[in-house]
Design a protein around this motif. Structure first.
Motif, PDB file in Angstrom:
ATOM      1  N   LEU A 419       0.911  -1.026   0.047  1.00 11.24           N
ATOM      2  CA  LEU A 419      -0.069   0.002  -0.085  1.00 11.24           C
ATOM      3  C   LEU A 419       0.889   1.312   0.069  1.00 11.24           C
ATOM      4  CD1 LEU A 419      -2.449   1.741   0.302  1.00 11.24           C
ATOM      5  CD2 LEU A 419      -2.844   0.885   2.789  1.00 11.24           C
ATOM      6  N   VAL A 420       0.864   1.889  -0.896  1.00 14.06           N
ATOM      7  CA  VAL A 420       1.628   3.074  -1.239  1.00 14.06           C
ATOM      8  C   VAL A 420       1.004   4.294  -1.248  1.00 14.06           C
ATOM      9  CG1 VAL A 420       3.621   4.151  -2.713  1.00 14.06           C
ATOM     10  CG2 VAL A 420       3.339   1.764  -2.766  1.00 14.06           C
ATOM     11  N   THR A 421       1.495   5.420  -0.517  1.00 14.59           N
ATOM     12  CA  THR A 421       0.600   6.738  -0.607  1.00 14.59           C
ATOM     13  C   THR A 421       1.080   7.651  -1.678  1.00 14.59           C
ATOM     14  OG1 THR A 421       1.970   7.705   0.961  1.00 14.59           O
ATOM     15  CG2 THR A 421       0.366   6.668   1.985  1.00 14.59           C
ATOM     16  N   LYS A 422       0.418   8.617  -1.792  1.00 12.30           N
ATOM     17  CA  LYS A 422       0.812   9.785  -2.418  1.00 12.30           C
ATOM     18  C   LYS A 422       1.780  10.645  -1.692  1.00 12.30           C
ATOM     19  CE  LYS A 422      -3.311  10.070  -5.072  1.00 12.30           C
ATOM     20  NZ  LYS A 422      -4.969  10.686  -5.108  1.00 12.30           N
ATOM     21  N   PRO A 423       2.518  11.479  -2.251  1.00 12.01           N
ATOM     22  CA  PRO A 423       3.436  12.413  -1.483  1.00 12.01           C
ATOM     23  C   PRO A 423       2.388  13.206  -0.266  1.00 12.01           C
ATOM     24  CG  PRO A 423       4.027  12.803  -3.546  1.00 12.01           C
ATOM     25  CD  PRO A 423       2.709  11.762  -3.686  1.00 12.01           C
ATOM     26  N   LEU A 424       2.943  13.086   0.997  1.00 18.70           N
ATOM     27  CA  LEU A 424       2.086  13.445   2.147  1.00 18.70           C
ATOM     28  C   LEU A 424       3.090  14.350   3.006  1.00 18.70           C
ATOM     29  CD1 LEU A 424       0.535  10.272   3.539  1.00 18.70           C
ATOM     30  CD2 LEU A 424      -0.583  11.741   1.987  1.00 18.70           C
ATOM     31  N   VAL A 425       2.699  15.295   3.812  1.00 16.98           N
ATOM     32  CA  VAL A 425       3.295  15.936   4.699  1.00 16.98           C
ATOM     33  C   VAL A 425       2.703  15.669   6.173  1.00 16.98           C
ATOM     34  CG1 VAL A 425       4.202  18.365   5.276  1.00 16.98           C
ATOM     35  CG2 VAL A 425       4.001  17.693   3.138  1.00 16.98           C
ATOM     36  N   PHE A 426       3.570  15.383   7.011  1.00 19.98           N
ATOM     37  CA  PHE A 426       2.828  15.017   8.378  1.00 19.98           C
ATOM     38  C   PHE A 426       3.813  15.673   9.395  1.00 19.98           C
ATOM     39  CE2 PHE A 426       6.352  12.038   8.333  1.00 19.98           C
ATOM     40  CZ  PHE A 426       7.203  12.051   9.780  1.00 19.98           C
ATOM     41  N   SER A 427       3.156  15.782  10.726  1.00 21.30           N
ATOM     42  CA  SER A 427       3.890  16.296  11.648  1.00 21.30           C
ATOM     43  C   SER A 427       3.508  15.259  12.918  1.00 21.30           C
ATOM     44  CB  SER A 427       3.292  17.903  12.010  1.00 21.30           C
ATOM     45  OG  SER A 427       1.840  17.622  12.477  1.00 21.30           O
ATOM     46  N   GLY A 428       4.836  15.096  13.741  1.00 21.89           N
ATOM     47  CA  GLY A 428       4.753  14.376  14.618  1.00 21.89           C
ATOM     48  C   GLY A 428       6.028  13.599  14.981  1.00 21.89           C
ATOM     49  N   LYS A 429       6.198  12.902  16.080  1.00 21.28           N
ATOM     50  CA  LYS A 429       7.305  12.147  16.435  1.00 21.28           C
ATOM     51  C   LYS A 429       7.207  10.630  16.387  1.00 21.28           C
ATOM     52  CE  LYS A 429       9.251  16.150  18.984  1.00 21.28           C
ATOM     53  NZ  LYS A 429       9.856  16.583  20.266  1.00 21.28           N
ATOM     54  N   SER A 430       5.970  10.263  16.347  1.00 20.13           N
ATOM     55  CA  SER A 430       5.555   8.695  16.299  1.00 20.13           C
ATOM     56  C   SER A 430       4.474   8.350  15.419  1.00 20.13           C
ATOM     57  CB  SER A 430       5.260   8.263  17.795  1.00 20.13           C
ATOM     58  OG  SER A 430       4.084   9.091  18.030  1.00 20.13           O
ATOM     59  N   LEU A 431       4.238   7.259  15.364  1.00 18.55           N
ATOM     60  CA  LEU A 431       3.372   6.570  14.247  1.00 18.55           C
ATOM     61  C   LEU A 431       2.405   5.397  14.791  1.00 18.55           C
ATOM     62  CD1 LEU A 431       2.056   6.318  11.142  1.00 18.55           C
ATOM     63  CD2 LEU A 431       3.749   4.972  10.681  1.00 18.55           C
ATOM     64  N   THR A 432       1.115   5.699  14.899  1.00 15.93           N
ATOM     65  CA  THR A 432       0.622   4.469  15.285  1.00 15.93           C
ATOM     66  C   THR A 432      -0.440   3.822  14.272  1.00 15.93           C
ATOM     67  OG1 THR A 432      -1.529   5.918  16.101  1.00 15.93           O
ATOM     68  CG2 THR A 432       0.100   5.463  17.791  1.00 15.93           C
ATOM     69  N   ILE A 433      -0.746   2.823  13.917  1.00 13.60           N
ATOM     70  CA  ILE A 433      -1.585   2.103  13.118  1.00 13.60           C
ATOM     71  C   ILE A 433      -2.618   1.413  13.611  1.00 13.60           C
ATOM     72  CG2 ILE A 433       0.263   2.089  11.311  1.00 13.60           C
ATOM     73  CD1 ILE A 433       0.547  -0.815  11.732  1.00 13.60           C
ATOM     74  N   ASN A 434      -3.922   1.228  12.939  1.00 16.53           N
ATOM     75  CA  ASN A 434      -4.959   0.184  13.219  1.00 16.53           C
ATOM     76  C   ASN A 434      -4.851  -0.781  12.264  1.00 16.53           C
ATOM     77  OD1 ASN A 434      -7.465  -1.058  13.369  1.00 16.53           O
ATOM     78  ND2 ASN A 434      -8.795   1.024  13.620  1.00 16.53           N
ATOM     79  N   PHE A 435      -4.621  -1.919  12.712  1.00 17.96           N
ATOM     80  CA  PHE A 435      -4.021  -3.072  11.731  1.00 17.96           C
ATOM     81  C   PHE A 435      -4.447  -4.342  12.320  1.00 17.96           C
ATOM     82  CE2 PHE A 435      -1.146  -3.577  15.022  1.00 17.96           C
ATOM     83  CZ  PHE A 435      -0.193  -4.786  14.769  1.00 17.96           C
ATOM     84  N   ALA A 436      -4.572  -5.602  11.566  1.00 17.12           N
ATOM     85  CA  ALA A 436      -4.569  -6.650  12.172  1.00 17.12           C
ATOM     86  C   ALA A 436      -3.995  -7.675  10.969  1.00 17.12           C
ATOM     87  CB  ALA A 436      -6.008  -7.242  12.158  1.00 17.12           C
ATOM     88  N   THR A 437      -3.086  -8.959  11.775  1.00 17.77           N
ATOM     89  CA  THR A 437      -2.346  -9.745  11.007  1.00 17.77           C
ATOM     90  C   THR A 437      -2.994 -11.026  11.439  1.00 17.77           C
ATOM     91  OG1 THR A 437      -0.545  -9.952  12.416  1.00 17.77           O
ATOM     92  CG2 THR A 437      -0.557  -8.041  11.047  1.00 17.77           C
ATOM     93  N   SER A 438      -2.482 -12.187  10.799  1.00 17.06           N
ATOM     94  CA  SER A 438      -2.348 -13.500  10.918  1.00 17.06           C
ATOM     95  C   SER A 438      -1.329 -13.747  11.955  1.00 17.06           C
ATOM     96  CB  SER A 438      -2.290 -14.538   9.980  1.00 17.06           C
ATOM     97  OG  SER A 438      -1.091 -14.493   9.380  1.00 17.06           O
ATOM     98  N   ALA A 439      -0.946 -14.824  12.592  1.00 16.05           N
ATOM     99  CA  ALA A 439       0.126 -15.210  13.472  1.00 16.05           C
ATOM    100  C   ALA A 439       1.528 -15.131  12.669  1.00 16.05           C
ATOM    101  CB  ALA A 439      -0.051 -16.660  14.115  1.00 16.05           C
ATOM    102  N   ARG A 440       1.478 -15.734  11.261  1.00 12.74           N
ATOM    103  CA  ARG A 440       2.676 -15.555  10.419  1.00 12.74           C
ATOM    104  C   ARG A 440       2.568 -14.199   9.675  1.00 12.74           C
ATOM    105  NH1 ARG A 440       6.270 -19.137   9.375  1.00 12.74           N
ATOM    106  NH2 ARG A 440       7.468 -19.020   7.426  1.00 12.74           N
ATOM    107  N   GLY A 441       1.437 -13.823   9.767  1.00 14.49           N
ATOM    108  CA  GLY A 441       1.551 -12.311   8.861  1.00 14.49           C
ATOM    109  C   GLY A 441       2.102 -11.013   9.231  1.00 14.49           C
TER     110      GLY A 441
END
Length: 500
Positions: A419-441
C-alpha cells in the motif's frame, strides 16, 4: 496496480482539488476513498467490511409505538447518549384486529449511558390516551411529523435557547417544507423557522440531517429530493436522491446540490443518508444511505421470497409496498459535496426469516457510538438498525458492531503486497496504526523523502486499533516535508494510521 473487491463510484481527484503533496498534519487518515493512495503502485486490495449483529437494545412495545417506529437519531451529550425516534404503526390491509393502532406519528425520546442499555424516561410532556406517563416529546398537536432529527449545536455563537436544533418536514405550516425546531435542553422543543421551502425536485419525507462542522465553520444540511430518469430501471423513473446545502447562520442557505458520486456512477435511488463527521477523523464525512430497489412487477422470486402472502396483501394498499426491498451502502466525503460510494451493500437484508426482505430493511440510525468490545477486546463502533416493519409487531432497534475505523481496509494476501501513499506532509514524532495480521502475517513501514532518504520500521504483527510502530531511526526528521509511505503487508489488513 491497486485491486479492489468491489465496485466504487467516486469523484475524481481533480474534483477534490488535490495537486500538491497532501498535508495530513497529525490527523488520522483512512483509505476508504483512495484519496491518499497511489493506486498505480499499490498492489494490496481495498476491501469493504460489514457490521455484525450484536443484539436488540430497545423494543418499541408501548401502545403509541408499534411496527412503524423508525428514523432513530442519536447524539452524544456529556455523560449520556440521547435518542430521538418516531412512534407510529404502519398501514395495513389486514381485516383482523391489530396489536398496534396508534393514530398519527409522535416524536419519542430514549437515553443511555453506554449505548447498549437504553431507557424510555417518563417525561410528562404530552398526553396519550389520557396519560402523560410516557416518553413522547412532540405529537400531532405540534405538527404532522414525518421525520425529526436533532443535533447539539456546538457553534460558539449559538444562543443558549437554541443549543439543540432539529429538522422536521411540515406540510401544516406555511411555507411547506423543512423546518427548524429549537430547544435549550434537548427535551422541550418549539417550532422555529423554515429552512427550505418545498419546491420542484424536493421531498423531505426522509430523515433529513443537519449539523455544525467546526472544520469548515459551516452548518451542513443533507435532505431528500428526487429527479426523473429517461430509462426505467427496476420500475422506478423517479430517483430518490440526496442534496446538500450549507449555511453560516442556520437561516440563510446555499442552493442545494445533488451529491456528486462521479461521472461514471450509476444513478440509483438513495433514501435516507445519516451523514455525519466521522468521530476519529472529523475532516471526513461518512454516511449510510438506504438504497431503494423497486422492481416493476411480481416475479417467481417474489413467490419464493419470505413473506410472499403478506407482501401481496401490502400491494393492495400500493404496489410498491410489496415490490420494493431495501439495503444500505457506505459513502464518505472530504468536502461535503463529492462522495465515494461502495456499490456493494454495506448492510444486506440477510438470511430470509419471517419479518425481513421488506421495504424498510437496512435503515441505520444517525449516530455512531463507541462501545466496549466484547470479552475485553478493543472498543468497537456500534450502529443501530430497526427491524420489524409491516408485521404488526413491536419494532426492535438492533445493535450492530464494527471495528473502529473498519468500514473498509487494505488487505494483503500471504504473499506480501504494498500500500503506497501519494506524497504526504505530516507532523509528529511517532506513528500508530490500526491493523490486524495472522500469526505469521506482518506489516512493515517505510517512510522516504523525495531526496531518497528513508527510514524503516521493525516487523509489526498482532491486532490493535492503535499500535505504536517501532522504527530503526528518529521518525521526527521526516516531518514537515513531502514523504511517501509504503506499507508492506502480508496476510494483513490496514485500516488507518496517525502521526502523533
Amino acid at each position: 496496480m491497486k485491486r479492489t473487491l468491489m465496485t466504487m463510484a467516486t469523484c475524481t481527484i481533480a474534483a477534490l482539488g488535490q495537486a500538491q503533496p497532501i498535508n495530513i498534519g497529525s490527523r488520522r487518515e483512512v483509505f476508504w476513498d483512495n484519496f491518499i493512495v497511489d493506486q498505480d503502485k499499490t498492489t494490496a486490495t481495498l476491501t469493504l467490511h460489514h457490521p455484525q449483529f450484536a443484539g436488540t437494545v430497545l423494543v418499541h412495545d408501548e401502545p403509541y409505538e408499534g411496527d412503524g417506529c423508525d428514523y432513530h437519531n442519536i447524539l452524544k451529550d456529556d455523560d449520556r447518549y440521547r435518542m430521538y425516534y418516531l412512534g407510529w404503526a404502519m398501514p395495513s390491509a389486514k381485516k383482523t384486529p391489530r396489536n398496534f393502532t396508534p393514530q398519527g406519528i409522535r416524536v419519542c425520546y430514549a437515553e443511555s449511558k453506554d449505548g447498549i442499555n437504553w431507557t424510555k424516561p417518563k417525561l410528562g410532556l404530552r398526553t396519550y390516551n389520557g396519560n402523560k406517563e410516557n416518553n413522547i416529546i412532540l405529537d400531532s398537536t405540534d405538527n404532522g411529523f414525518d421525520n425529526f432529527m436533532v443535533f447539539k449545536d456546538e457553534n460558539p455563537n449559538c444562543k443558549p435557547e437554541q443549543r439543540y436544533k432539529a429538522t422536521a418536514y411540515s406540510n401544516r405550516h406555511e411555507p411547506k417544507g423543512l423546518w427548524c425546531y429549537i430547544s435549550p435542553d434537548g427535551i422541550n422543543f418549539t417550532r422555529g423557522w423554515n429552512l427550505f421551502k418545498l419546491e420542484k425536485g424536493q421531498a423531505f419525507d426522509s430523515l433529513n440531517v443537519a449539523f455544525w462542522d467546526p472544520n469548515t465553520n459551516l452548518y451542513h444540511a443533507y435532505f431528500r429530493g428526487f429527479h426523473n430518469v429517461q430509462n426505467e430501471r427496476l420500475g422506478d423513473k423517479n430517483v430518490r436522491d440526496i442534496r446538500h446545502a450549507t449555511s453560516t447562520d442556520f437561516i440563510n442557505w446555499t442552493e442545494a446540490k445533488l451529491l456528486d458520486f462521479g461521472k461514471d456512477a450509476e444513478d440509483y435511488p438513495l433514501y435516507t443518508n445519516v451523514i455525519e463527521p466521522y468521530p476519529r477523523a472529523p475532516h471526513i464525512f461518512v454516511g449510510f444511505p438506504t438504497r431503494y430497489v423497486e422492481r416493476n412487477k411480481w416475479s417467481d422470486s417474489f413467490d419464493k421470497l419470505t413473506g410472499a402472502q403478506e407482501r401481496k396483501e401490502r400491494m393492495t394498499l400500493h404496489p410498491r409496498y410489496g415490490l420494493t426491498i431495501t439495503d444500505c451502502v457506505f459513502i464518505s466525503s472530504r468536502n461535503g459535496d463529492c462522495f465515494t460510494r461502495f456499490d456493494e451493500a454495506f448492510v444486506r437484508p440477510g438470511p430470509e426469516r419471517q419479518f425481513n426482505w421488506v421495504y424498510g430493511d437496512c435503515y441505520p440510525a444517525r449516530g455512531l457510538v463507541r462501545t466496549p468490545g466484547t470479552r475485553g477486546y478493543d472498543d468497537e463502533i456500534s450502529l443501530y438498525i430497526f427491524h420489524g416493519h409491516w408485521h404488526d409487531i413491536a419494532t426492535e432497534l438492533q445493535r450492530y458492531t464494527l471495528r473502529i475505523d473498519g468500514f473498509a481496509s487494505y488487505q494483503a494476501t500471504y504473499k506480501p503486497q504494498a500500500l503506497v501513499t501519494k506524497p504526504l506532509v505530516f507532523s509528529g514524532k511517532s506513528l500508530t496504526i490500526n491493523f490486524a495480521t495472522s500469526a505469521r502475517g506482518s506489516v512493515f513501514v517505510e517512510i522516504a523523502d523525495l531526496d531518497g532518504n528513508s527510514i524503516k520500521s521493525s516487523e509489526v504483527f498482532g491486532d490493535s486499533i492503535d499500535r505504536l510502530v517501532g522504527f530503526t531511526d528518529d521518525l521526527a526528521q521526516f516531518q514537515n516535508k513531502p514523504v511517501i509511505i509504503t506499507f508492506t503487508l502480508s496476510d494483513a489488513n490496514l485500516y488507518s494510521f496517525q502521526f502523533k
